[in-house]
Write an enzyme that holds these catalytic residues in place. Structure first.
Site, PDB file in Angstrom:
ATOM      1  N   GLU A 181       0.800  -1.298   0.029  1.00 51.43           N
ATOM      2  CA  GLU A 181       0.125  -0.063  -0.009  1.00 51.43           C
ATOM      3  C   GLU A 181       0.767   1.187   0.032  1.00 51.43           C
ATOM      4  O   GLU A 181       1.358   1.601   1.091  1.00 51.43           O
ATOM      5  CB  GLU A 181      -0.647  -0.135   1.192  1.00 51.43           C
ATOM      6  CG  GLU A 181      -1.911  -1.026   1.208  1.00 51.43           C
ATOM      7  CD  GLU A 181      -2.752  -1.104   2.560  1.00 51.43           C
ATOM      8  OE1 GLU A 181      -2.611  -0.037   3.421  1.00 51.43           O
ATOM      9  OE2 GLU A 181      -3.315  -2.142   2.857  1.00 51.43           O
ATOM     10  N   HIS A 239       2.780  13.441  -2.382  1.00 55.44           N
ATOM     11  CA  HIS A 239       2.626  14.504  -3.323  1.00 55.44           C
ATOM     12  C   HIS A 239       1.014  14.786  -3.719  1.00 55.44           C
ATOM     13  O   HIS A 239       0.482  13.783  -3.713  1.00 55.44           O
ATOM     14  CB  HIS A 239       3.167  14.512  -4.279  1.00 55.44           C
ATOM     15  CG  HIS A 239       2.994  15.604  -5.492  1.00 55.44           C
ATOM     16  ND1 HIS A 239       3.541  16.782  -5.244  1.00 55.44           N
ATOM     17  CD2 HIS A 239       2.385  15.818  -6.573  1.00 55.44           C
ATOM     18  CE1 HIS A 239       3.381  17.596  -6.456  1.00 55.44           C
ATOM     19  NE2 HIS A 239       2.516  17.037  -6.961  1.00 55.44           N
ATOM     20  N   TYR A 276      -6.392   7.038 -11.504  1.00 59.71           N
ATOM     21  CA  TYR A 276      -6.630   5.551 -11.408  1.00 59.71           C
ATOM     22  C   TYR A 276      -6.502   4.796 -12.834  1.00 59.71           C
ATOM     23  O   TYR A 276      -6.819   5.311 -13.829  1.00 59.71           O
ATOM     24  CB  TYR A 276      -8.087   5.564 -10.905  1.00 59.71           C
ATOM     25  CG  TYR A 276      -8.013   5.787  -9.568  1.00 59.71           C
ATOM     26  CD1 TYR A 276      -7.817   4.868  -8.359  1.00 59.71           C
ATOM     27  CD2 TYR A 276      -8.604   7.015  -8.954  1.00 59.71           C
ATOM     28  CE1 TYR A 276      -7.795   5.315  -7.101  1.00 59.71           C
ATOM     29  CE2 TYR A 276      -8.532   7.463  -7.668  1.00 59.71           C
ATOM     30  CZ  TYR A 276      -8.222   6.702  -6.741  1.00 59.71           C
ATOM     31  OH  TYR A 276      -8.164   6.721  -5.267  1.00 59.71           O
ATOM     32  N   ARG A 292      10.394   1.234   9.415  1.00 54.80           N
ATOM     33  CA  ARG A 292      10.141   0.429  10.682  1.00 54.80           C
ATOM     34  C   ARG A 292       9.825  -1.009  10.198  1.00 54.80           C
ATOM     35  O   ARG A 292       8.983  -1.008   9.075  1.00 54.80           O
ATOM     36  CB  ARG A 292       9.490   1.091  11.565  1.00 54.80           C
ATOM     37  CG  ARG A 292       8.066   1.486  11.019  1.00 54.80           C
ATOM     38  CD  ARG A 292       7.066   1.883  11.983  1.00 54.80           C
ATOM     39  NE  ARG A 292       5.756   2.411  11.811  1.00 54.80           N
ATOM     40  CZ  ARG A 292       4.816   1.489  11.498  1.00 54.80           C
ATOM     41  NH1 ARG A 292       4.766   0.333  11.627  1.00 54.80           N
ATOM     42  NH2 ARG A 292       3.618   2.186  10.879  1.00 54.80           N
ATOM     43  N   PHE A 339      -1.295  -2.327  16.309  1.00 53.40           N
ATOM     44  CA  PHE A 339      -1.619  -1.177  17.122  1.00 53.40           C
ATOM     45  C   PHE A 339      -2.961  -1.447  17.958  1.00 53.40           C
ATOM     46  O   PHE A 339      -4.062  -2.015  17.838  1.00 53.40           O
ATOM     47  CB  PHE A 339      -1.703   0.267  16.538  1.00 53.40           C
ATOM     48  CG  PHE A 339      -0.818   0.501  15.808  1.00 53.40           C
ATOM     49  CD1 PHE A 339       0.364   1.452  16.469  1.00 53.40           C
ATOM     50  CD2 PHE A 339      -0.280  -0.009  14.611  1.00 53.40           C
ATOM     51  CE1 PHE A 339       1.636   1.664  15.739  1.00 53.40           C
ATOM     52  CE2 PHE A 339       0.933   0.009  13.810  1.00 53.40           C
ATOM     53  CZ  PHE A 339       1.922   1.115  14.345  1.00 53.40           C
TER      54      PHE A 339
END
Length: 86
Positions: free
Chosen positions: A19, A24, A31, A44, A49
């Site tokens: 993803e 910008h 699309y 990372r 979460f």
């Protein structure tokens, strides 16, 4: 761009996804067009979460890290990479 590659444990995805988040702002959608990306760094590892808010906050932290890093010579040299030119 900042890109997530993985299973997105917060959403319990069953398939690995890629993803990209393009940092910008473009004037119109594109699309269906081909998108060329050059991956030049790593921020990372994937993590889970406790809340959606915590996930979104970390994603925005990742954006700040990427924007600052892209100004460093080791990364800025990729702006003119031939792969990114038509």
């Amino acid at each position: 761009m900042v890109m997530s590659i993985g299973w997105n444990p917060y959403f319990n995805n069953k398939e690995k996804t890629i993803e990209p988040w393009l940092l910008h702002d473009f004037e119109k959608d594109f699309y269906g067009e081909e998108l060329c990306l050059v991956i030049v760094g790593y921020i990372r590892p994937e993590a889970n979460f406790p809340s959606l808010e915590a996930l979104v906050e970390k994603i925005h932290d990742d954006r700040r890290v990427a924007e600052n890093a892209l100004d460093l010579p080791i990364y800025s040299k990729h702006r003119d990479h031939p792969f990114l030119r038509i």
